[in-house]
Structure formats: structure tokens, C-alpha cells
Design an enzyme around this catalytic site. Structure first.
Site, PDB file in Angstrom:
ATOM      1  N   HIS A   1      10.134   6.061  -4.814  1.00 25.15           N
ATOM      2  CA  HIS A   1      10.878   4.854  -4.468  1.00 25.15           C
ATOM      3  C   HIS A   1      12.088   5.165  -3.588  1.00 25.15           C
ATOM      4  CE1 HIS A   1      11.807   0.755  -4.109  1.00 25.15           C
ATOM      5  NE2 HIS A   1      13.047   1.107  -4.262  1.00 25.15           N
TER       6      HIS A   1
ATOM      7  N   TYR B   1      14.130   4.183   0.836  1.00 20.81           N
ATOM      8  CA  TYR B   1      15.478   3.974   1.401  1.00 20.81           C
ATOM      9  C   TYR B   1      15.838   5.063   2.388  1.00 20.81           C
ATOM     10  CZ  TYR B   1      15.407   0.468  -2.056  1.00 20.81           C
ATOM     11  OH  TYR B   1      15.005  -0.594  -2.791  1.00 20.81           O
TER      12      TYR B   1
ATOM     13  N   HIS C   1       2.366  -5.498   2.418  1.00 22.78           N
ATOM     14  CA  HIS C   1       3.810  -5.482   2.155  1.00 22.78           C
ATOM     15  C   HIS C   1       4.511  -4.378   2.935  1.00 22.78           C
ATOM     16  CE1 HIS C   1       7.627  -4.901   0.120  1.00 22.78           C
ATOM     17  NE2 HIS C   1       7.248  -3.682  -0.180  1.00 22.78           N
ATOM     18  N   PHE C   2       3.995  -3.141   2.812  1.00 21.61           N
ATOM     19  CA  PHE C   2       4.842  -2.080   3.386  1.00 21.61           C
ATOM     20  C   PHE C   2       4.676  -1.904   4.886  1.00 21.61           C
ATOM     21  CE2 PHE C   2       1.593   0.721   1.187  1.00 21.61           C
ATOM     22  CZ  PHE C   2       0.965   1.180   2.342  1.00 21.61           C
ATOM     23  N   HIS C   3       3.685  -2.582   5.499  1.00 20.62           N
ATOM     24  CA  HIS C   3       3.712  -2.605   6.959  1.00 20.62           C
ATOM     25  C   HIS C   3       4.789  -3.564   7.473  1.00 20.62           C
ATOM     26  CE1 HIS C   3      -0.135  -0.424   6.763  1.00 20.62           C
ATOM     27  NE2 HIS C   3       0.204   0.020   7.954  1.00 20.62           N
TER      28      HIS C   3
ATOM     29  N   ARG D   1      -7.380  -1.799  -1.398  1.00 21.45           N
ATOM     30  CA  ARG D   1      -6.873  -0.925  -0.351  1.00 21.45           C
ATOM     31  C   ARG D   1      -7.596   0.412  -0.466  1.00 21.45           C
ATOM     32  NH1 ARG D   1      -1.065   1.560  -2.404  1.00 21.45           N
ATOM     33  NH2 ARG D   1      -1.261   2.716  -0.457  1.00 21.45           N
ATOM     34  N   ARG D   2      -7.303   1.317   0.446  1.00 22.79           N
ATOM     35  CA  ARG D   2      -7.792   2.686   0.379  1.00 22.79           C
ATOM     36  C   ARG D   2      -9.292   2.778   0.195  1.00 22.79           C
ATOM     37  NH1 ARG D   2      -3.165   5.995  -3.108  1.00 22.79           N
ATOM     38  NH2 ARG D   2      -1.881   6.403  -1.299  1.00 22.79           N
TER      39      ARG D   2
HETATM   40  C1  HEM Z   1      -0.725   1.082  15.063  1.00 25.11           C
HETATM   41  C2  HEM Z   1      -0.264   0.477  14.028  1.00 25.11           C
HETATM   42  C3  HEM Z   1      -0.866   0.527  12.635  1.00 25.11           C
HETATM   43  C4  HEM Z   1      -2.120   0.167  12.187  1.00 25.11           C
HETATM   44  C5  HEM Z   1      -3.253  -0.390  13.025  1.00 25.11           C
HETATM   45  C6  HEM Z   1      -2.165   0.424  10.774  1.00 25.11           C
HETATM   46  C7  HEM Z   1      -3.242   0.156   9.947  1.00 25.11           C
HETATM   47  C8  HEM Z   1      -3.334   0.466   8.600  1.00 25.11           C
HETATM   48  C9  HEM Z   1      -4.395   0.074   7.692  1.00 25.11           C
HETATM   49  C10 HEM Z   1      -5.588  -0.789   8.070  1.00 25.11           C
HETATM   50  C11 HEM Z   1      -4.125   0.603   6.474  1.00 25.11           C
HETATM   51  C12 HEM Z   1      -4.910   0.411   5.182  1.00 25.11           C
HETATM   52  C13 HEM Z   1      -6.031   1.333   5.011  1.00 25.11           C
HETATM   53  C14 HEM Z   1      -6.619   1.253   3.621  1.00 25.11           C
HETATM   54  O1  HEM Z   1      -5.926   1.070   2.616  1.00 25.11           O
HETATM   55  O2  HEM Z   1      -7.872   1.412   3.533  1.00 25.11           O
HETATM   56  C15 HEM Z   1      -2.891   1.346   6.604  1.00 25.11           C
HETATM   57  C16 HEM Z   1      -2.304   2.056   5.589  1.00 25.11           C
HETATM   58  C17 HEM Z   1      -1.048   2.637   5.683  1.00 25.11           C
HETATM   59  N1  HEM Z   1      -0.159   2.556   6.759  1.00 25.11           N
HETATM   60 FE1  HEM Z   1      -0.565   1.750   8.570  1.00 25.11          FE
HETATM   61  N2  HEM Z   1      -0.948   0.936  10.390  1.00 25.11           N
HETATM   62  C18 HEM Z   1      -0.131   1.006  11.490  1.00 25.11           C
HETATM   63  C19 HEM Z   1       1.176   1.433  11.528  1.00 25.11           C
HETATM   64  C20 HEM Z   1       1.854   1.974  10.470  1.00 25.11           C
HETATM   65  C21 HEM Z   1       3.233   2.374  10.478  1.00 25.11           C
HETATM   66  C22 HEM Z   1       4.163   2.240  11.683  1.00 25.11           C
HETATM   67  C23 HEM Z   1       3.490   2.892   9.261  1.00 25.11           C
HETATM   68  C24 HEM Z   1       4.778   3.461   8.710  1.00 25.11           C
HETATM   69  C25 HEM Z   1       5.809   3.818   9.404  1.00 25.11           C
HETATM   70  C26 HEM Z   1       2.288   2.839   8.470  1.00 25.11           C
HETATM   71  C27 HEM Z   1       2.137   3.312   7.179  1.00 25.11           C
HETATM   72  C28 HEM Z   1       0.992   3.221   6.411  1.00 25.11           C
HETATM   73  C29 HEM Z   1       0.843   3.777   5.092  1.00 25.11           C
HETATM   74  C30 HEM Z   1       1.888   4.585   4.317  1.00 25.11           C
HETATM   75  C31 HEM Z   1      -0.434   3.418   4.636  1.00 25.11           C
HETATM   76  C32 HEM Z   1      -1.041   3.724   3.265  1.00 25.11           C
HETATM   77  C33 HEM Z   1      -1.819   4.963   3.259  1.00 25.11           C
HETATM   78  C34 HEM Z   1      -2.455   5.178   1.897  1.00 25.11           C
HETATM   79  O3  HEM Z   1      -2.938   4.213   1.293  1.00 25.11           O
HETATM   80  O4  HEM Z   1      -2.446   6.326   1.462  1.00 25.11           O
HETATM   81  N3  HEM Z   1       1.312   2.261   9.228  1.00 25.11           N
HETATM   82  N4  HEM Z   1      -2.426   1.229   7.901  1.00 25.11           N
HETATM   83 CU   LIG Z   2       9.385   1.235  -5.067  1.00 31.05          CU
END
Ligand code: HEM
Ligand SMILES: [Cu+2]
Length: 589
Positions: A234, A238, A385-387, A448-449
Site C-alpha cells: 500500500h 504513495y 481503478h488503478f489505471h 482480471r489477470r
Molecule cells: C499503454 C497503456 C496501457 C494499457 C493498454 C494497459 C492495459 C492493461 C490491461 C488490459 C491490464 C489488465 C490485464 C489483466 O488483468 O489480464 C493491465 C494491468 C496492469 N496495468 Fe496497465 N495498461 C497501460 C498503462 C499502464 C500504466 C501507465 C500503468 C502504471 C503506471 C499500468 C499498470 C498496470 C498494472 C500494475 C497492472 C496489473 C498487473 C497485474 O495484474 O499483475 N498500466 N494493463
Molecule cells: Cu492499498
């Protein structure tokens, strides 16, 4: 070299520090580019729009996306920005630039080790992989190089903090009795929080996961390592957010044409984060069996208190923008909004990022509620949420901040401001679509995932759209985000070739209500650190104690003693060692 006609730029005054900042940004942006590439691949894959990879490789892609973006992109940007902020606000060079380069080098080495190990997962023949996602929960196991890289990276960040505290102490020697400059205050409080937070992940990696992946111990206790991860997991949010706050508090008012509304309020906000950010991590474990409901309830209560600094920020930042707009001739109850510099990509990027942060705050409150969390847990709602938060409030602010800062680090103007403006707007639109689709999909229960959510053709007649429509929305949004990232990186790359110019220096005006309007106790970092540690002990001693007492340090079911002492068995009586262990644990509650 530019001659110093106007305000000298940062690179004019501190060329060596500026080169460190540029290098940190460079690593950060390479990670952003790669991360965005993996992002679009998985967005198109899981929505079945375009399948470029085998579903078996999905976790390699997803791990790389998560680690590259939330560890490498954000944290390298942070160290670059903070090096700039501390040098600028203390108005003194680094105490020893070789040391500064050394920690940046360590962080880079760690990132290459960890990132490389993940990417090797694409080459099956090599047999090295780390498809453990950025949360690396046991029993998923990565190659030891993955954990080693993490450890090296962490040490690098700790040394960065040492460097900044050294600068501060040297400044303090020359300026006894003066208030800590605001940006320095922000850097130091962030690092206090980071030192406390990383205790959890350091213990998890060094004492459990790394030895386990090396085969030195047979088993780990998954609940223990998860809990230690979220002890860190968490507050790390921050660590991403506070650099964005630093830009919102100290740079945004200036580009809006005004001044920060209140320096003391900004300090209060950062102190609140030091105090409250760690004793809440269990809110990521509402569904973990093995942690008593009462501890989860305490974590929820603490989490709700964390809304306070965010609301204070919304108030202070909007008030500063309004002040800026009125300075620029804006009038009326809302008419002043028109007077803001919407054509400035740095301003518009940060303002849109702040707007999305508000939306992220609302969906975050849903996550934080113990009971309603059950509805959205592990669904696509969560990445939705976190996007909004790290993926936009933080990422878009960092990109927008770069537009403002880069010319001062290079003496070269931005290649194209119109492209930059389009870039931030496209990000906002793309994320609006992708995040909305993710939230709604999550409410429908889409997980997700996973590469294969298998909801194809399943119509939810009672809601607005079908799952296919949501998938399309997600894919279009993700594609816009990818385009936006390419525009950002391209614009910056081309800016490296624009001719150098004079007069790109910028100054930051003092706050309307300055530091001396606040009680001096706010600057007492020792006091806040002690209180923060006490809160952490209160929140974590009992849950951790009961996890260990119930299922042991290394979990149940494996060898009762570490594999390393196996050869010694026969010489010594492992039973006796375990007895001693149990006696020690007995003392815990
Ligand atoms: C080009 C832009 C982006 C696209 C198209 C994108 C797309 C996605 C998608 C579709 C997922 C979900 C996949 C799943 O759960 O099966 C994901 C997960 C995630 N994204 Fe992005 N994202 C983008 C940018 C970012 C940015 C800028 C960040 C953070 C600075 C970020 C952080 C994350 C994280 C931490 C996860 C979770 C990974 C996990 O479940 O282990 N993403 N993203
Ligand atoms: Cu938290």
C-alpha cells in the site's frame, strides 16, 4: 552552453545533477515504452481483438507490464524528479556526485536483472523465468535473479534517500533555524515513508523468497509473505503518488499563472502520508483467510482516514489554480476556469490527471469498503481503478511534468507543443474508455489477470452494453493509450535534436501562505517517524504474530527445518532446534 541572459536553467546551474536527472528519466521512459507495448498486447489479447502471443505467454507479458510500469517507470521518474527538487530547493549541488551516480547505477542494475529475468520467460529453451506478476505471491516462484534484482534495486533507492538526507543535513549546518524548503520537505517525508514501508518487502525477499528460490529453504508461508508484501504494497502507491503531488503543489500553481495557496497545508498532507500509509496494507487482504476480521476492520478504518490528505490536496490545488486564473484575469464563480492556460500541455496534462484522480478516489472507496470489496475483488474493476490512479493521475502528471522540466534539463525547447497537447488529451480519452470498460466488466464479474476471460457472446440484457461492446471499448481505449505513449516518447526523442536556446529557465514563486504560517513542529521529522513506527507496530504486531504462531515462519507441510541444515542433521538434533523456535514463538501473542 547557453549564455546566461535570462533566468539560468537547472542544467546551467547544476550540469552534473541535471545529467543524473536526465539518465533517470531515460530509464523511466524506456520502461514506459516497453510497458505500454505489453499493455496494448494484453488489452487486445484478452478482448480477443488481436492475438499476437500465445496465451501461455500471457503472464510473462503481464508481469513485464506490471513491473516495468509500477516499479521501473514510476520510481526512476521519482528519483530523477527528487534529485532535481532537492538540488533546486536547497540550492546546493549533491554532496558527492559519484555517490549519486552509484545509487542510480545500482537501481539500474537491479532493474536490468529483474526485467531481464522476466523477459527471458519468452524463450522457453533457456529455462529462466519470473512469471510471478508484480505482486510475486508465493507459491508462484521466480528465478533467484528476479529477487536478487529487486534487492539490488531497493538498496539503490535506500542510498538515494541517504544522499538526499546528507544534502539536507549539510544545508541545515549552513542554515540553522530555517524552515525546510517545501520541496525538500516533500522529498524527505516521502523517503521516511519509503524506509518504513520497504522493511516488509525486504524481509519477505531476503529472508523467505530468495532463499526459497535458491533452494536454501524448502517452503515459505504464503500468508506471511503476502502480508509482508502488502505491508509495502500500500505505501508504495504513495511512493508513486507523492512525486505527482510534488508537481501539483509546487509546479502546477506556477504554470496556472499563480502561487501555491498554502505551504502549511502541503506539509500537513505529506506528514499524514508518513503516518497513515503503512498501517492499512491489510485492506488488500480482505479476502485472505487466516487474518482475523478485526484486523481487517482496523485496516479499513485507517484507510478511510487516508481520504483526508487527498481531499486536502484537491482543495489546495484547485484553490491555487483558481488564484492563478484570477491573476490571469479570470472572473465569476466558474468563469475563471476559462482563463486557465489550457493550451499548455504541462498544465492540461496535470489538470486532466487530477480530474481522473478524483474518479479513481471514488472507485478506491469501493475497494476500501470491507463488504463491498467482495463484489469487485480480483475482477477487472481493480485494474480499472488503478489505471485511473497510478496509470493516469501519476503517469500523466509525470509526462506533463516532463514537458515543463525537460527544456530546463537540456536547454532545448520541446519539439512540438501541439503534439504534446494532443498527447495528454488522447491519454485522457483513451483512459476514459479503457478504465470505464474495466470497471463495468468487473461489476459483471469478469476476472482480471487472465488471457481467457471466456465471456464471449454472453449478453447481459439488463445492462447498457454487452460484454463484446465492453471488450471493444477496452481495446479502443488501450489502443489510444498506446498511441499517446508513442507520441510522448517520439516528441521527447525529437526534442533531443532541437537547437539549444537561451531563456528556458523557470522559477517557482513562493506560496501565498508561507512556511512560517505553520507551527515548527511540522518540520520535526523525528517525531513523525516515531509516531509512524508506533502505528505500524499497533497495526501489524498482532496479525503477523498470529500468522507465525498459527502456521510457522515457513508454513506447514514442508521440511520442518531449513534445507541448509540438512547435512548437519545427525550431528545436531533438529527437534531441539525446533523446540527452541517454538519457545521463542510462544512469547508472541
Ligand atoms: C499503454 C497503456 C496501457 C494499457 C493498454 C494497459 C492495459 C492493461 C490491461 C488490459 C491490464 C489488465 C490485464 C489483466 O488483468 O489480464 C493491465 C494491468 C496492469 N496495468 Fe496497465 N495498461 C497501460 C498503462 C499502464 C500504466 C501507465 C500503468 C502504471 C503506471 C499500468 C499498470 C498496470 C498494472 C500494475 C497492472 C496489473 C498487473 C497485474 O495484474 O499483475 N498500466 N494493463
Ligand atoms: Cu492499498
Amino acid at each position: 552552453m547557453s549564455s546566461q541572459t535570462g533566468t539560468p536553467t537547472f542544467v546551467d546551474r547544476y550540469p552534473e545533477e541535471a545529467s543524473v536527472v536526465r539518465q533517470a528519466f531515460l530509464v523511466s521512459f524506456v520502461a514506459l515504452g516497453l510497458g505500454a507495448l505489453f499493455g496494448i498486447i494484453q488489452a487486445l489479447h484478452r478482448t480477443n481483438v488481436l492475438r499476437l502471443i500465445d496465451s501461455a505467454d500471457y503472464y510473462t507479458v503481464l508481469t513485464a507490464h506490471g513491473v516495468l510500469l509500477v516499479i521501473v517507470f514510476t520510481i526512476f521518474f521519482l528519483v530523477g524528479l527528487y534529485q532535481w527538487a532537492i538540488t533546486r530547493s536547497l540550492d546546493r549541488p549533491a554532496e558527492n556526485i559519484t555517490f549519486t551516480r552509484a545509487w542510480l547505477g545500482l537501481m539500474s542494475l537491479g532493474s536490468v536483472l529483474t526485467g531481464g529475468t522476466i523477459l527471458l520467460g519468452f524463450v522457453d529453451e533457456i529455462g529462466i523465468s519470473a512469471d510471478v506478476l508484480f505482486t510475486f505471491y508465493a507459491p508462484l516462484q521466480a528465478h533467484p535473479l528476479f529477487y536478487t534484482g529487486l534487492a539490488v534495486f531497493l538498496i539503490g533507492t535506500w542510498l538515494a534517500g541517504v544522499d538526499w538526507f546528507r544534502s539536507y543535513l549539510a544545508w541545515r549546518g549552513d542554515n540553522p533555524g530555517e524552515r525546510i524548503p517545501l520541496q525538500t520537505f516533500m522529498v524527505l517525508t516521502t523517503m521516511v515513508m519509503w524506509y518504513i514501508a520497504t522493511i516488509g518487502v525486504a524481509i519477505s525477499v531476503l529472508f523467505f523468497l530468495l532463499p526459497w528460490s535458491l533452494g536454501l529453504i524448502d517452503t515459505v508461508n504464503p500468508l506471511l509473505t503476502r502480508t509482508l508484501f502488502w505491508f509495502f504494497g500500500h505505501p508504495v502507491v504513495y511512493f508513486w503518488l507523492l512525486p505527482a503531488y510534488l508537481l501539483w503543489y509546487t509546479v502546477l500553481p506556477k504554470i496556472a499563472g499563480g502561487r501555491l495557496f498554502s505551504d502549511p497545508l502541503a506539509r500537513v498532507v505529506f506528514v499524514l502520508f508518513v503516518l497513515l500509509s503503512t498501517p492499512v496494507g491489510i485492506h488488500h487482504q480482505y479476502l485472505d483467510p487466516g487474518i482475523a476480521e478485526g484486523f481487517k476492520f482496523i485496516a479499513m478504518t485507517n484507510t478511510m482516514f487516508l481520504l483526508l490528505p487527498s481531499l486536502l490536496t484537491a482543495f489546495t490545488v484547485v484553490a491555487s489554480m483558481e488564484h492563478g486564473a484570477r491573476q490571469r484575469g479570470g472572473t465569476g464563480l466558474f468563469g475563471w476556469l476559462k482563463a486557465l492556460p489550457w493550451r499548455d500541455p504541462a498544465f492540461t496534462g496535470m489538470a486532466l490527471a487530477g480530474l481522473m484522480f478524483a474518479a479513481g478516489g471514488f472507485s478506491g472507496m469501493i475497494n476500501a469498503g470491507m463488504n463491498i470489496n467482495y463484489l469487485v475483488h480480483n475482477t477487472l474493476w481493480v485494474p480499472g481503478h488503478f489505471h485511473l490512479t497510478v496509470g493516469t493521475a501519476v503517469a500523466l502528471t509525470m509526462m506533463a511534468g516532463t514537458y515543463w522540466l525537460w527544456p530546463q534539463l537540456t536547454n532545448r525547447p520541446l519539439y512540438s507543443r501541439p503534439i504534446a497537447l494532443a498527447q495528454v488529451v488522447i491519454w485522457f480519452g483513451g483512459m476514459g474508455l479503457m478504465s470505464n470498460a474495466m470497471h463495468v466488466s468487473g461489476l459483471f464479474g469478469i476476472p482480471r489477470r487472465t488471457a481467457e476471460p471466456q465471456y464471449e457472446g454472453f449478453d447481459f440484457a439488463t445492462s447498457f452494453g454487452s460484454v463484446s461492446e465492453l471488450n471493444l471499448q477496452l481495446a479502443i481505449g488501450g489502443s489510444l493509450l498506446f498511441v499517446s505513449t508513442v507520441l510522448f516518447l517520439g516528441n521527447l526523442a525529437l526534442s533531443m535534436g532541437t537547437p539549444t536556446r537561451d531563456g528556458l529557465g523557470q522559477t517557482l514563486p513562493p506560496a501565498l501562505s508561507g512556511p512560517t504560517d505553520s507551527p515548527a513542529v511540522l518540520d520535526n521529522l523525528r517525531l513523525w517517524t516515531v509516531i509512524a513506527l508506533v502505528l505500524v507496530v499497533l497495526a501489524y504486531a498482532l496479525p503477523l504474530g498470529s500468522i507465525v504462531a498459527e502456521s510457522g515462519l515457513f508454513g506447514s507441510g514442508g521440511n520442518p527445518y531449513p534445507v541448509v541444515i540438512e547435512p548437519l542433521v545427525g550431528w545436531i538434533d533438529p527437534g531441539a532446534v525446533i523446540e527452541i523456535f517454538h519457545d521463542l514463538l510462544e512469547v508472541l501473542p
